[in-house]
Write a protein that holds these residues in place. Structure first.
Motif, PDB file in Angstrom:
ATOM      1  N   LYS A   1      -8.936  -7.330  -0.388  1.00 63.47           N
ATOM      2  CA  LYS A   1      -8.143  -6.144  -0.151  1.00 63.47           C
ATOM      3  C   LYS A   1      -8.911  -5.285   0.845  1.00 63.47           C
TER       4      LYS A   1
ATOM      5  N   GLN B   1       0.775   5.322   1.202  1.00 64.89           N
ATOM      6  CA  GLN B   1       0.068   6.261   2.049  1.00 64.89           C
ATOM      7  C   GLN B   1       0.569   7.668   1.763  1.00 64.89           C
TER       8      GLN B   1
ATOM      9  N   LEU C   1      -3.955   0.635  -2.653  1.00 68.60           N
ATOM     10  CA  LEU C   1      -3.324  -0.634  -2.970  1.00 68.60           C
ATOM     11  C   LEU C   1      -2.506  -0.543  -4.259  1.00 68.60           C
TER      12      LEU C   1
ATOM     13  N   GLY D   1      -3.391  12.630   4.353  1.00 77.85           N
ATOM     14  CA  GLY D   1      -4.803  12.949   4.185  1.00 77.85           C
ATOM     15  C   GLY D   1      -5.546  12.104   3.174  1.00 77.85           C
ATOM     16  N   GLN D   2      -4.898  11.048   2.632  1.00 82.79           N
ATOM     17  CA  GLN D   2      -5.556  10.255   1.589  1.00 82.79           C
ATOM     18  C   GLN D   2      -5.772   8.810   1.968  1.00 82.79           C
ATOM     19  N   GLY D   3      -5.449   8.432   3.168  1.00 80.64           N
ATOM     20  CA  GLY D   3      -5.603   7.020   3.486  1.00 80.64           C
ATOM     21  C   GLY D   3      -4.587   6.185   2.739  1.00 80.64           C
ATOM     22  N   LEU D   4      -4.886   4.904   2.580  1.00 81.67           N
ATOM     23  CA  LEU D   4      -3.971   3.976   1.925  1.00 81.67           C
ATOM     24  C   LEU D   4      -4.555   3.496   0.605  1.00 81.67           C
TER      25      LEU D   4
ATOM     26  N   TYR E   1       0.844  -1.182   0.000  1.00 84.01           N
ATOM     27  CA  TYR E   1       0.000   0.000   0.000  1.00 84.01           C
ATOM     28  C   TYR E   1       0.884   1.238   0.000  1.00 84.01           C
TER      29      TYR E   1
ATOM     30  N   PHE F   1      -7.930   4.717  11.364  1.00 80.52           N
ATOM     31  CA  PHE F   1      -8.446   4.407  10.035  1.00 80.52           C
ATOM     32  C   PHE F   1      -9.569   3.381  10.136  1.00 80.52           C
TER      33      PHE F   1
ATOM     34  N   PHE G   1      -9.647   1.675   2.687  1.00 80.98           N
ATOM     35  CA  PHE G   1      -9.481   2.513   3.873  1.00 80.98           C
ATOM     36  C   PHE G   1     -10.176   3.856   3.719  1.00 80.98           C
ATOM     37  N   GLY G   2     -10.651   4.374   4.837  1.00 79.63           N
ATOM     38  CA  GLY G   2     -11.018   5.770   4.898  1.00 79.63           C
ATOM     39  C   GLY G   2      -9.770   6.628   4.922  1.00 79.63           C
ATOM     40  N   SER G   3      -9.937   7.927   4.918  1.00 77.03           N
ATOM     41  CA  SER G   3      -8.799   8.847   4.823  1.00 77.03           C
ATOM     42  C   SER G   3      -8.087   9.057   6.154  1.00 77.03           C
ATOM     43  N   GLY G   4      -8.622   8.509   7.221  1.00 77.91           N
ATOM     44  CA  GLY G   4      -7.964   8.624   8.522  1.00 77.91           C
ATOM     45  C   GLY G   4      -8.441   9.839   9.303  1.00 77.91           C
TER      46      GLY G   4
END
Lengths: 115, 115
Positions: free
Chosen positions: B102, A37, A45, A40-43, A35, B89, B105-108
């Protein structure tokens, strides 16, 4: 202790250079993932692999390549074709099959900075 | 496609305050749901999970209930500590074509707890 080891933790690269990030696991997991990262954008794949000698593109595979020659190892190469490679890269693994719920186990990450 | 939306941060609380971080999801099937926590400079650690509707995941005083009717998985803790300061997250497991999974994810959400 079982876990996932990523190296190096920090890496600096000049533009135009390829770099390879290492990921090793001793959890006996079949599936492995990379992943990316960004703040501010999360993860997101990049690539995943279920078995040795097989891997599939994720959502943002362009400019990256992987190999899976051993069950324990899943290195990621960030090529010069990747337009914006500066990011935090996370490797993960999981079981695969009937008991799988999708839970991932993560390494500590590798921070790549392009100078 | 499948997606996760979580509240934007940062969330700033005083020690011993009540915490809620909202998470909603969109999925075609019945995914498993997860909360992961990331401390500065580290990888992600699983905090809790729920694999079916009405399940409650809990760990270290944190709880979240899988609500299918509202497609939500909100994270709560009754009394936060300074050591809970981290990025949280929310994630769901999405099946892939080849029977693997997979995580999406959210953006955190960054949580800052002040003494």
């Amino acid at each position: 202790d079982g876990g996932i080891t990523q190296s190096p933790k920090y890496l600096f690269r000049k533009e135009g250079q390829n770099v390879t990030l290492s990921c090793e696991q001793n959890l006996n997991h079949d599936a492995m993932y990379w992943y990316r990262q960004d703040p501010g954008q999360g993860l997101r794949l990049i690539y995943y692999s279920q078995i040795v000698n097989d891997f599939q593109k994720g959502d943002i595979a362009e400019g990256y390549s992987v190999s899976r020659e051993k069950k324990e190892s899943f290195p990621l190469t960030v090529t010069s074709a990747q337009k914006n490679p500066t990011a935090f890269y996370l490797c993960a693994s999981s079981i695969w099959g009937g008991d799988a719920t999708g839970e991932l186990f993560f390494g500590e990450g590798s921070r790549l900075t392009v100078l | 496609g499948d997606s996760v939306t979580q509240m934007e941060g940062p969330v700033t609380l005083s020690e011993e305050a009540f915490l809620t971080i909202n998470c909603t999801y969109t999925a075609t099937g019945y995914p498993s749901l997860f909360w992961y926590v990331q401390y500065p400079g580290e990888g992600l650690q699983l905090l809790l999970k729920a694999t079916k509707a009405d399940d409650k995941g809990s760990n270290k005083g944190f709880e979240a209930t899988y609500r299918k009717e509202t497609t939500s998985f909100h994270l709560e803790k009754g009394s936060v500590q300074v050591s809970d300061s981290a990025v949280y997250f929310c994630a769901l497991s999405a099946p892939l074509m080849d029977s693997s999974y997979k995580l999406i994810f959210g953006s955190g959400t960054r949580l800052l707890v002040r003494p």
